[in-house]
Design a protein around this motif. Structure first.
Motif, PDB file in Angstrom:
ATOM      1  N   PHE A  58       0.813  -1.221  -0.067  1.00  0.00           N
ATOM      2  CA  PHE A  58      -0.195   0.053  -0.023  1.00  0.00           C
ATOM      3  C   PHE A  58       0.958   1.087  -0.162  1.00  0.00           C
ATOM      4  CE2 PHE A  58      -2.269  -3.523   1.703  1.00  0.00           C
ATOM      5  CZ  PHE A  58      -3.599  -3.380   0.881  1.00  0.00           C
ATOM      6  N   HIS A 112      -1.267   7.275  -3.468  1.00  0.00           N
ATOM      7  CA  HIS A 112      -1.647   7.122  -4.916  1.00  0.00           C
ATOM      8  C   HIS A 112      -0.669   8.285  -5.593  1.00  0.00           C
ATOM      9  CE1 HIS A 112      -4.068  11.083  -5.492  1.00  0.00           C
ATOM     10  NE2 HIS A 112      -3.688  10.867  -4.212  1.00  0.00           N
ATOM     11  N   GLN A 166       6.386   8.205 -10.168  1.00  0.00           N
ATOM     12  CA  GLN A 166       6.210   7.102 -11.129  1.00  0.00           C
ATOM     13  C   GLN A 166       7.061   6.068 -10.998  1.00  0.00           C
ATOM     14  OE1 GLN A 166       7.035   7.277 -15.442  1.00  0.00           O
ATOM     15  NE2 GLN A 166       5.157   6.192 -15.958  1.00  0.00           N
ATOM     16  N   VAL A 173       6.582   3.803  -8.330  1.00  0.00           N
ATOM     17  CA  VAL A 173       5.431   3.136  -8.460  1.00  0.00           C
ATOM     18  C   VAL A 173       5.698   1.837  -9.488  1.00  0.00           C
ATOM     19  CG1 VAL A 173       3.052   2.676  -9.423  1.00  0.00           C
ATOM     20  CG2 VAL A 173       3.960   4.726  -8.109  1.00  0.00           C
ATOM     21  N   VAL A 182      -0.102  -3.683  -6.159  1.00  0.00           N
ATOM     22  CA  VAL A 182       0.502  -2.392  -5.588  1.00  0.00           C
ATOM     23  C   VAL A 182      -0.865  -1.446  -5.344  1.00  0.00           C
ATOM     24  CG1 VAL A 182       1.599  -0.331  -5.873  1.00  0.00           C
ATOM     25  CG2 VAL A 182       2.678  -2.529  -6.466  1.00  0.00           C
ATOM     26  N   VAL A 183      -1.360  -1.098  -4.445  1.00  0.00           N
ATOM     27  CA  VAL A 183      -2.689  -0.514  -4.097  1.00  0.00           C
ATOM     28  C   VAL A 183      -2.166   1.059  -3.668  1.00  0.00           C
ATOM     29  CG1 VAL A 183      -4.785  -0.357  -2.926  1.00  0.00           C
ATOM     30  CG2 VAL A 183      -3.504  -2.400  -3.288  1.00  0.00           C
ATOM     31  N   GLY A 184      -2.745   1.931  -4.666  1.00  0.00           N
ATOM     32  CA  GLY A 184      -2.476   3.224  -4.371  1.00  0.00           C
ATOM     33  C   GLY A 184      -3.460   3.685  -3.461  1.00  0.00           C
ATOM     34  N   ILE A 185      -3.225   4.397  -2.523  1.00  0.00           N
ATOM     35  CA  ILE A 185      -4.567   4.742  -1.388  1.00  0.00           C
ATOM     36  C   ILE A 185      -4.646   6.486  -1.591  1.00  0.00           C
ATOM     37  CG2 ILE A 185      -5.166   5.319   1.083  1.00  0.00           C
ATOM     38  CD1 ILE A 185      -4.864   2.512   0.866  1.00  0.00           C
ATOM     39  N   GLU A 186      -5.948   6.944  -1.981  1.00  0.00           N
ATOM     40  CA  GLU A 186      -6.039   8.227  -2.023  1.00  0.00           C
ATOM     41  C   GLU A 186      -5.850   8.938  -0.771  1.00  0.00           C
ATOM     42  OE1 GLU A 186     -10.070   8.524  -3.781  1.00  0.00           O
ATOM     43  OE2 GLU A 186      -9.115   8.008  -5.969  1.00  0.00           O
ATOM     44  N   PHE A 214      -4.866   2.867   7.435  1.00  0.00           N
ATOM     45  CA  PHE A 214      -5.772   1.858   6.693  1.00  0.00           C
ATOM     46  C   PHE A 214      -5.058   0.506   6.806  1.00  0.00           C
ATOM     47  CE2 PHE A 214      -5.968  -0.899   2.983  1.00  0.00           C
ATOM     48  CZ  PHE A 214      -7.471  -1.059   2.814  1.00  0.00           C
ATOM     49  N   GLU A 271      -6.070  -1.104  10.149  1.00  0.00           N
ATOM     50  CA  GLU A 271      -7.329  -1.477  10.188  1.00  0.00           C
ATOM     51  C   GLU A 271      -7.759  -2.931   9.539  1.00  0.00           C
ATOM     52  OE1 GLU A 271     -11.458   0.579   8.513  1.00  0.00           O
ATOM     53  OE2 GLU A 271      -9.710   1.914   8.556  1.00  0.00           O
TER      54      GLU A 271
END
Lengths: 444, 444
Positions: A187, A190, A194, A197, A207-211, A220, A223
């Motif tokens: 994580f 976002h 580049q 990433v 790969v998760v981009g978090i706003e 997060f 959680e």
């Protein structure tokens, strides 16, 4: 003191294991000399398991060991005959004895560069060395900590490796999981650069981009650990943090072995969460306790960027606690505004006679250039921070130039090109002929 | 045969030195076991000096050695007790015996990765290994060759280190010169990617952009060598080329030592100028001649990008000569349209029962991803070429999957991010909450 707790861990650890040894997924765990988890605040002990905070006082948990007793010379020889990686120190880490035989990135044993040309510019006469961790498999010190976390993940039966990251860690986790044949899902904010990433993604994990900010990413992940959606996931810097963090001890071990089994007089270490600095101190104390190096005083200095300097501000103010800040610096890998180990860092800097100092972004860029042109080491911004702080500490008299000094570079300049791009370009553009070259004023 | 000329170099070299030993700047040159320069075409010998072409036939010059005679076991032990760098092989290189004590980047001794997961995907059953040279100080194999060139530059009294380069070499020369305390001035095409220009420039040497192609840069450098404007300059890949090129032998030495002093059955090597492949062959033959490895047949395969495949085209056509091409491929570090050592590569591939093959740009990108997701190694495009060619050679039956195979990765993916950027990105962008994460379909 942690040396004593290290040495006496054995008995109480066994008791703790017996008392609550039926924690799911932790029966028969073989993590080598790791005997138990121990609260850094209240000393409460827990069997080895994927937990990271004390149930009694919420203090951070760390590893207590059954360290090898006996002849230091025999242990030294055993280490020296080991692989050219962190696994030469397997007897001192929370990993099984056969760790080197498992598929892993084998990080560590990076160069300790004797930096005579840098020393001359800085006026250091007692011997200056750069511990250059850009040589690790994914080009940052994170490979060391992730390698230990992978062994814990295997021991606890996790099949997905995860983390919250601003870049370096995401790449290290992705690569380590690929080599180990584990799934990964990392994580990141976002809006990362580049390049970071791409590197994190290329290893084929998710790969998760978090706003949101890095703090949002962190929250997060905490959680997710308590939710079925994250079941079976080892978050290297959350629920595996006690195991993960121990990897930083190998920096201390390598520095001393590379100095011929001697402690340096002074170390300059970057501070993000502060974990690395505390583990370097722990590693040095273990080497003394085991008789692997002659005991002598050493001083540890912490280095921050002015734009994220909560620990150096607290140090200057004489505080024991660290007041969070909102980071704004080019040294993004150090941009943790609320460093978990900040108070421990303050304690170590004061106890050892060190200090915590910070430098501005332009000083960071200057220091990257200084290190590159004197030693041929292209550091990421965090390396500019430590070199810049070293220069500042010499100027202020806090660091003694007549003593042996080791400065850490924990990452690679290729990952933070933007920091130096405005100040690194061609000397001249010419036509392909001698007249044009002579006009440029660069001829012999 | 080069093993024989290697072994018999001693006497004739001494004669050559006596006959023309007054070459300026070459008296008293100590380059360890290097005894003379020898023409690869006609065998003419010359004393050690900064020349690169035979005055009789214009053939390329290479080093002839006085290699250590005697007990192979003693030599093996001496090597094993040496430093974790190319200098463990100093007795087999054109460098002084005390080379490791001089300021230099100490490249080499990079990981030989046992690639079981890649092997499973490719159907290799005989053991597959990746020699990963991205771990070198500036993250390409160029550090090996430049390290040898630096010693030659010192021996011949050059005070400026230079080269023509498309990127990797410029960075390697800049860094090596900085560490050694030499001036550097490197020449590159003016329109290189910014990242490569920044890296080449950060070490503080001069970087000159030439308005023209890489071929124009090369031609200009040759002109400069004969002009007072370039006096005292050592061009690592021109007038120091015979010394420089020998650095590639260390790839062969390390591979065999890391295999437990055994030859691999098959090697897959990238081809730019072809020099590296010929020197790997030379290194393997030296190990056999010295008794350091048991003799057995080995096969060397060359790998090119389809967009710059003059050698593989010649191999397929059964030609002995190589017809120059105009390069057009993402594998820019291999984009030499007129490879100087092409004919020698053809000879080695045919003599050893190997082959030369090429892959398309999309196949290169696929192979970079394949290597990254199976082994956690992020290769530059040249590594995509060797992995892609390996896959193709297995499919065609040219490479035997039941035999031990070593594939070279000569550089780092961070340097060619553009190649994979379109195919490596986040799996999802989510809001920082569990519902948003579950919707992304990545939950446990």
């Amino acid at each position: 003191m942690s040396v004593l707790s290290t040495q006496s861990a054995s008995d109480s650890a066994r008791t703790a294991t017996t008392a609550s040894g039926n924690t799911p997924g932790t029966a028969g765990v073989d993590l080598g000399p790791a005997a138990a988890l121990s609260c850094r605040e209240c000393g409460e002990r827990y069997p080895l398991s994927p937990i990271f905070a004390c149930a009694s006082c919420f203090g951070p948990l760390e590893i207590a060991y059954d360290l090898p007793a006996g002849d230091p010379e025999a242990l030294r020889r055993r280490i020296e005959a080991g692989p050219a990686s962190v696994w030469r120190y397997a007897p001192l880490l929370p990993v099984p004895a056969d760790v080197a035989a498992k598929p892993n990135l084998n990080p560590g044993w990076t160069p300790l560069v004797r930096a005579d040309r840098l020393a001359a510019e800085l006026g250091v006469t007692g011997g200056l060395f750069v511990k250059d961790d850009s040589g690790n498999p994914t080009h940052s010190f994170k490979d060391r900590v992730v390698a230990c976390a992978v062994e814990a993940a295997r021991a606890f039966g996790f099949t997905t490796l995860s983390c919250s990251s601003t870049g370096n860690l995401a790449g290290a986790v992705g690569a380590a999981a690929a080599r180990a044949g584990l799934r990964s899902c990392v994580f990141i904010p976002h809006d990362l650069e580049q390049g970071k990433v791409v590197m994190a993604s290329v290893y084929g994990g998710d790969v998760v981009g978090i706003e949101g900010t890095y703090d949002d990413v962190n929250r997060f992940c905490s959680e997710l650990i308590g939710d079925p959606a994250g079941e079976g996931w080892g978050f290297v810097n959350v629920n595996l943090r006690p195991y993960y963090a121990e990897g930083s001890k190998t920096l201390a071990y390598e520095i001393c072995e590379q100095l011929g089994w001697e402690l340096p007089d002074q170390l300059v270490v970057p501070i993000a969460s502060g974990s690395q600095l505390t583990k370097i101190d722990k590693g040095l104390k273990e080497l003394i306790a085991l008789g692997l190096v002659p005991e002598k005083p050493y001083r540890i200095f912490g280095a921050q960027a002015e734009g994220c300097s909560p620990v150096s501000q607290a140090f200057r103010a004489g505080h024991d606690v660290v007041r969070p800040v909102r980071p704004d610096t080019i040294a993004k890998s150090l941009a943790i505004g609320n460093p978990a180990d900040g108070p421990y860092v303050l304690d170590i800097a004061r106890r050892t006679g060190g200090a915590v100092e910070d430098v501005t972004d332009p000083e960071i860029v200057d220091a990257i250039h200084l290190l590159a042109r004197t030693e041929g080491v292209f550091a990421e911004t965090a390396g500019g921070v430590t070199v810049g702080v070293t220069r500042k500490l010499i100027a202020s008299g806090a660091l003694d130039p007549a003593k042996t000094t080791v400065v850490l570079n924990t990452g690679d300049g290729l990952k933070t090109l933007d920091a130096v791009a405005p100040t690194a370009g061609p000397s001249a553009i010419i036509r392909p002929n001698l007249d044009s070259f002579r006009e440029a004023g660069l001829a012999s």
